[in-house]
Enzyme design. Structure first.
Site, PDB file in Angstrom:
ATOM      1  N   GLU A 289       0.822  -1.221   0.000  1.00  0.00           N
ATOM      2  CA  GLU A 289       0.000   0.000   0.000  1.00  0.00           C
ATOM      3  C   GLU A 289       0.843   1.253   0.000  1.00  0.00           C
ATOM      4  O   GLU A 289       1.848   1.318   0.691  1.00  0.00           O
ATOM      5  CB  GLU A 289      -0.799   0.073   1.294  1.00  0.00           C
ATOM      6  CG  GLU A 289      -1.921  -0.890   1.401  1.00  0.00           C
ATOM      7  CD  GLU A 289      -2.658  -0.653   2.716  1.00  0.00           C
ATOM      8  OE1 GLU A 289      -3.154  -1.618   3.271  1.00  0.00           O
ATOM      9  OE2 GLU A 289      -2.710   0.508   3.170  1.00  0.00           O
TER      10      GLU A 289
ATOM     11  N   CYS B 295       3.418   8.181   1.472  1.00  0.00           N
ATOM     12  CA  CYS B 295       3.567   7.235   2.570  1.00  0.00           C
ATOM     13  C   CYS B 295       3.746   5.842   1.954  1.00  0.00           C
ATOM     14  O   CYS B 295       2.889   5.405   1.178  1.00  0.00           O
ATOM     15  CB  CYS B 295       2.286   7.337   3.396  1.00  0.00           C
ATOM     16  SG  CYS B 295       2.182   6.159   4.713  1.00  0.00           S
TER      17      CYS B 295
ATOM     18  N   CYS C 144       3.033  -7.145   8.915  1.00  0.00           N
ATOM     19  CA  CYS C 144       4.008  -6.768   9.949  1.00  0.00           C
ATOM     20  C   CYS C 144       3.909  -7.809  11.054  1.00  0.00           C
ATOM     21  O   CYS C 144       2.813  -8.260  11.391  1.00  0.00           O
ATOM     22  CB  CYS C 144       3.707  -5.377  10.501  1.00  0.00           C
ATOM     23  SG  CYS C 144       4.885  -4.850  11.780  1.00  0.00           S
TER      24      CYS C 144
ATOM     25  N   CYS D 228       1.076  -4.609  16.965  1.00  0.00           N
ATOM     26  CA  CYS D 228       0.514  -3.544  17.800  1.00  0.00           C
ATOM     27  C   CYS D 228      -1.011  -3.686  17.774  1.00  0.00           C
ATOM     28  O   CYS D 228      -1.599  -3.901  16.704  1.00  0.00           O
ATOM     29  CB  CYS D 228       0.949  -2.171  17.297  1.00  0.00           C
ATOM     30  SG  CYS D 228       2.738  -2.010  17.235  1.00  0.00           S
TER      31      CYS D 228
ATOM     32  N   CYS E 111      -3.382  -1.646  15.244  1.00  0.00           N
ATOM     33  CA  CYS E 111      -2.944  -1.436  13.867  1.00  0.00           C
ATOM     34  C   CYS E 111      -3.454  -2.538  12.939  1.00  0.00           C
ATOM     35  O   CYS E 111      -3.281  -3.728  13.223  1.00  0.00           O
ATOM     36  CB  CYS E 111      -1.414  -1.380  13.846  1.00  0.00           C
ATOM     37  SG  CYS E 111      -0.708  -1.451  12.195  1.00  0.00           S
TER      38      CYS E 111
ATOM     39  N   GLU F 285       7.310  -2.634   9.429  1.00  0.00           N
ATOM     40  CA  GLU F 285       8.282  -1.956  10.294  1.00  0.00           C
ATOM     41  C   GLU F 285       9.590  -1.851   9.504  1.00  0.00           C
ATOM     42  O   GLU F 285      10.283  -2.847   9.295  1.00  0.00           O
ATOM     43  CB  GLU F 285       8.460  -2.777  11.577  1.00  0.00           C
ATOM     44  CG  GLU F 285       9.649  -2.390  12.418  1.00  0.00           C
ATOM     45  CD  GLU F 285       9.723  -0.909  12.791  1.00  0.00           C
ATOM     46  OE1 GLU F 285       8.704  -0.314  13.163  1.00  0.00           O
ATOM     47  OE2 GLU F 285      10.838  -0.341  12.676  1.00  0.00           O
TER      48      GLU F 285
ATOM     49  N   SER G 271       9.853   5.776  10.018  1.00  0.00           N
ATOM     50  CA  SER G 271       9.026   5.687  11.213  1.00  0.00           C
ATOM     51  C   SER G 271       9.217   4.303  11.825  1.00  0.00           C
ATOM     52  O   SER G 271       9.102   3.293  11.138  1.00  0.00           O
ATOM     53  CB  SER G 271       7.552   5.895  10.828  1.00  0.00           C
ATOM     54  OG  SER G 271       6.713   5.728  11.951  1.00  0.00           O
TER      55      SER G 271
ATOM     56  N   SER H  37       7.282   5.845  17.004  1.00  0.00           N
ATOM     57  CA  SER H  37       5.868   5.637  17.340  1.00  0.00           C
ATOM     58  C   SER H  37       5.795   5.227  18.804  1.00  0.00           C
ATOM     59  O   SER H  37       6.002   4.069  19.132  1.00  0.00           O
ATOM     60  CB  SER H  37       5.269   4.555  16.446  1.00  0.00           C
ATOM     61  OG  SER H  37       5.324   4.980  15.103  1.00  0.00           O
ATOM     62  N   LEU H  38       5.529   6.170  19.663  1.00  0.00           N
ATOM     63  CA  LEU H  38       5.640   5.914  21.101  1.00  0.00           C
ATOM     64  C   LEU H  38       4.318   5.410  21.698  1.00  0.00           C
ATOM     65  O   LEU H  38       4.271   4.366  22.315  1.00  0.00           O
ATOM     66  CB  LEU H  38       6.099   7.203  21.794  1.00  0.00           C
ATOM     67  CG  LEU H  38       6.917   7.014  23.065  1.00  0.00           C
ATOM     68  CD1 LEU H  38       8.238   6.326  22.767  1.00  0.00           C
ATOM     69  CD2 LEU H  38       7.189   8.374  23.728  1.00  0.00           C
TER      70      LEU H  38
ATOM     71  N   CYS I 260      -2.843   2.768   7.718  1.00  0.00           N
ATOM     72  CA  CYS I 260      -1.999   1.582   7.707  1.00  0.00           C
ATOM     73  C   CYS I 260      -2.740   0.233   7.588  1.00  0.00           C
ATOM     74  O   CYS I 260      -3.440  -0.182   8.498  1.00  0.00           O
ATOM     75  CB  CYS I 260      -1.291   1.681   9.060  1.00  0.00           C
ATOM     76  SG  CYS I 260       0.086   0.685   9.369  1.00  0.00           S
TER      77      CYS I 260
END
Ligand code: SAH
Ligand code: SF4
Length: 345
Positions: free
Chosen positions: A84, A97, A104, A108, A111, A160, A189, A212-213, A331
């Site tokens: 994507e 982007c 991934c 998370c 996501c 990632e 990122s 990405s915290l 995402c």
């Protein structure tokens, strides 16, 4: 599929052709990309035939939103991997982007890509080709009121990037050294892969880094971002600080706002301490709910209050706009949609 060959090795594809033909081809692929091989006007038909198809993927879906200033592509590699990319146009900027992996592995909770699991790494050429495709699109078709070339690239699509280090590195090298993008306009990122951050700090290019915290203490962060158990906050902060020291590039902290999860005063106070120490800029973005997320998006009021709190504590903060909401531009979401509609996978 010439993007899958390193730009320096294109001669292998044009066996027996003179050197200037190879330079012409490299120019078409990297300097003035075109949507179709037929547009490579100074290459004879026989040469174009040798090349075969230009793109290492098909365009399976193309969607447009925000009055034509947001465009999202779902590309499909011949082995079925989904890729994507989203292009966002502004008066003086065109930000692309891109994806670094199909899927991934880091899971998370909020996501869509993480929920889908890991398919495979993308090749350097597949990463690079997303940029070249958007470049060709802007040059040949264009977006209203937007520059005719990509000005910024962010690795915020699927995957990632620092878990696919060598291929991402090679893609960045091609973007900077062959395509001519400025390294400063490229943002990697990461969810916090410390070894990758440390390697990136040693590279010759001053790329920007976004962390990405999403949570400012280990207890909460480990529930949202499982990799935090391996790379906890204190070590992550140390790696980010080193990156800043070496590169002198401003860091940004990404924070996806989830109601009553990480939009509390307590989190704002803790985040402000970290952001100030790192001199980082904080970007807040409302959660874009996915079919599987338990969390809900924070309200506009909560986001503004959180931003105010950070601001009062001396932190630079921006509330990111949610481009492409109506086309599921977050995402991993377009692929979920493709799955639902039963399109060929
Ligand atoms: N893996 C990298 C880059 C891809 S994700 C990373 O995590 O940084 C790009 C950004 O989208 C990250 O900041 C991520 O936290 C955010 N994101 C993921 N899912 C989201 C969602 N459902 N709503 C809003 N932001 C999301
Ligand atoms: Fe992977 Fe980033 Fe999604 Fe986490 S937020 S699952 S690291 S793509």
């Amino acid at each position: 599929m010439p993007y899958l060959t390193a730009p320096e090795d294109l001669g292998e594809l044009l066996d027996g052709e003179p050197g200037y033909r190879i330079d012409q081809l490299r120019h078409w692929l990297y300097r003035t990309p075109v949507l179709s091989g037929e547009d490579m006007t100074n290459l004879p038909g026989a040469v174009r035939q040798k090349l075969g198809r230009i793109w290492p993927f098909d365009v399976e879906m193309e969607q447009s939103a925000d009055g034509g200033t947001t465009r999202k592509w779902l590309f499909r590699a011949p082995d079925g991997a989904a890729i994507e990319a989203v292009l966002m146009g502004y008066p003086r900027r065109a930000t692309l982007c891109i994806s670094s992996q199909a899927g991934c592995a880091l899971g998370c909770t909020f996501c869509a890509t993480g929920q889908f699991g890991f398919e495979r790494h993308l090749e350097a050429g597949e990463i690079m080709a997303q940029v070249a495709y958007a470049q060709a699109f802007l040059r040949q078709i264009g977006m209203p009121g937007t520059p005719d070339h990509v000005t910024n690239v962010v690795f915020m699509g699927m995957g990632e990037p620092l878990a696919n280090y060598d291929r991402v590195r090679e893609a960045i090298r091609r973007m900077v050294e062959v395509m001519g993008l400025s390294a400063r306009s490229i943002t990697v990122s990461t969810v916090g892969m410390i070894p990758g951050i440390r390697r990136l700090a040693e590279e010759p290019w001053p790329v920007s880094l976004a962390i990405s915290l999403h949570a400012a203490d280990d207890e909460l962060r480990s529930t949202l971002v499982p990799i935090n158990r391996r790379y906890p906050l204190q070590e992550l902060e140390a790696a980010a600080a080193d990156f800043f020291e070496k590169k002198r590039r401003r860091l940004s902290i990404e924070w996806t706002m989830m109601e009553n999860v990480n939009d509390t005063l307590d989190q704002a106070v803790k985040l402000a301490v970290i952001a100030r120490r790192l001199r980082a800029h904080v970007n807040l973005i409302a959660l874009n709910p996915t079919p599987l997320t338990r969390e809900r998006a924070s309200s506009r009021t909560a986001i503004e209050a959180f931003a105010r709190e950070l601001g009062q504590r001396g932190v630079n903060v921006t509330i990111r706009d949610t481009r492409g909401r109506d086309i599921d531009a977050a995402c991993g979401q377009l692929r979920l949609l493709a799955g639902k509609r039963g399109l060929t996978v």
